[in-house]
Design a protein around this motif. Structure first.
Motif, short mmCIF file in Angstrom:
data_model
loop_
_atom_site.label_atom_id
_atom_site.label_comp_id
_atom_site.label_asym_id
_atom_site.label_seq_id
_atom_site.Cartn_x
_atom_site.Cartn_y
_atom_site.Cartn_z
N ARG A 14 0.84 -1.19 0.00
CA ARG A 14 0.00 0.00 0.00
C ARG A 14 0.88 1.23 0.00
NH1 ARG A 14 -3.61 2.22 4.42
NH2 ARG A 14 -5.24 3.24 3.23
N THR A 37 -3.42 7.65 5.16
CA THR A 37 -4.43 7.53 4.11
C THR A 37 -3.79 7.01 2.83
OG1 THR A 37 -5.55 9.45 5.06
CG2 THR A 37 -6.23 8.79 2.85
N ALA A 88 -4.41 7.09 -3.99
CA ALA A 88 -4.94 6.50 -5.23
C ALA A 88 -4.18 7.04 -6.43
CB ALA A 88 -6.42 6.82 -5.35
N GLY A 89 -3.91 6.16 -7.39
CA GLY A 89 -3.27 6.58 -8.64
C GLY A 89 -1.78 6.83 -8.54
N THR A 149 -1.63 2.47 -8.21
CA THR A 149 -2.36 2.02 -7.03
C THR A 149 -3.87 2.16 -7.26
OG1 THR A 149 -2.21 4.21 -6.02
CG2 THR A 149 -0.51 2.60 -5.42
N ASP A 150 -4.63 1.33 -6.53
CA ASP A 150 -6.09 1.40 -6.62
C ASP A 150 -6.63 2.54 -5.76
OD1 ASP A 150 -6.07 0.47 -3.96
OD2 ASP A 150 -6.52 -1.59 -4.54
N SER A 151 -7.92 2.62 -5.60
CA SER A 151 -8.54 3.74 -4.86
C SER A 151 -8.15 3.78 -3.39
CB SER A 151 -10.07 3.68 -4.99
OG SER A 151 -10.55 2.46 -4.45
N ALA A 152 -7.70 2.65 -2.82
CA ALA A 152 -7.27 2.61 -1.42
C ALA A 152 -5.76 2.71 -1.27
CB ALA A 152 -7.78 1.33 -0.77
N GLY A 153 -5.05 2.88 -2.39
CA GLY A 153 -3.59 2.97 -2.35
C GLY A 153 -2.91 1.62 -2.48
N TYR A 165 -1.56 -1.99 -4.23
CA TYR A 165 -1.00 -2.44 -5.50
C TYR A 165 -0.57 -3.90 -5.37
CZ TYR A 165 3.69 -2.25 -3.58
OH TYR A 165 4.80 -2.50 -2.81
N GLN A 214 -1.14 15.51 -6.66
CA GLN A 214 -0.69 15.53 -5.26
C GLN A 214 0.65 16.27 -5.17
OE1 GLN A 214 -2.13 14.33 -2.50
NE2 GLN A 214 -3.85 13.25 -3.41
#
Length: 161
Positions: free
Chosen positions: A56, A63, A66-67, A93-97, A99, A124
């Motif tokens: 992650r 937190t 994402a991306g 990474t997915d929406s929750a971070g 991979y 970011q």
């Protein structure tokens, strides 16, 4: 007693036997070719090795990001060695971070050192890139019922200074 001239039956045996021989030879050659192809595919599959790195990417506070762009570079044994051929893998990474990346190589089996680099998405601007190392990931032969070795590598992105 027969003369010098031999009959067709003397040369090939009873009628139809030569056809049976041809069919048997053709079948034998086809079977040998099928076995050779099957064995060559098995050798290629046996020489294909795999390992999985997952984790992650987070920002300060924990937190998920994402991306984020996550890239992996695998090295033979130690990370100071040259990278393994074609062992540079990239994912987002997915929406929750989270991979998950599967490393594949024809070399091995071997124990690889894996550098994991994470870069925040372009939106970011306050976060900086970061890296972690997986010191020992066993890349082993892939097969239908085998579970590849895996390692978790979480990357915490810091704020830019």
């Amino acid at each position: 007693m027969r003369g010098v001239k031999e009959s067709q039956e003397d040369i090939v045996g009873p009628a139809g036997r030569s056809d049976l021989m041809r069919i048997s030879i053709a079948f034998g050659l086809a079977l040998a070719a099928a076995v050779a192809v099957a064995c060559s595919n098995a050798i290629l599959e046996d020489s294909h090795v795999v390992g999985v790195v997952y984790g992650r990417v987070t920002q300060p506070g924990g937190t998920g990001v994402a991306g984020a762009l996550v890239s992996l570079v695998a090295h033979d044994s130690v990370c100071s060695s040259r990278p393994l051929p074609a062992q540079y893998a990239v994912t987002l990474t997915d929406s929750a971070g989270g991979y998950r990346v599967e490393l594949n190589t024809i070399l091995g089996p071997l124990t690889a050192c894996v550098d994991v680099h994470a870069k925040p998405p372009s939106g970011q601007a306050v976060l900086d890139s970061a890296s972690v190392t997986v010191p020992a990931l066993r890349l082993k032969q892939q097969c239908d019922f085998c579970v590849p070795d895996s390692a978790r590598a979480d990357v915490a992105l810091p704020n830019k200074p």
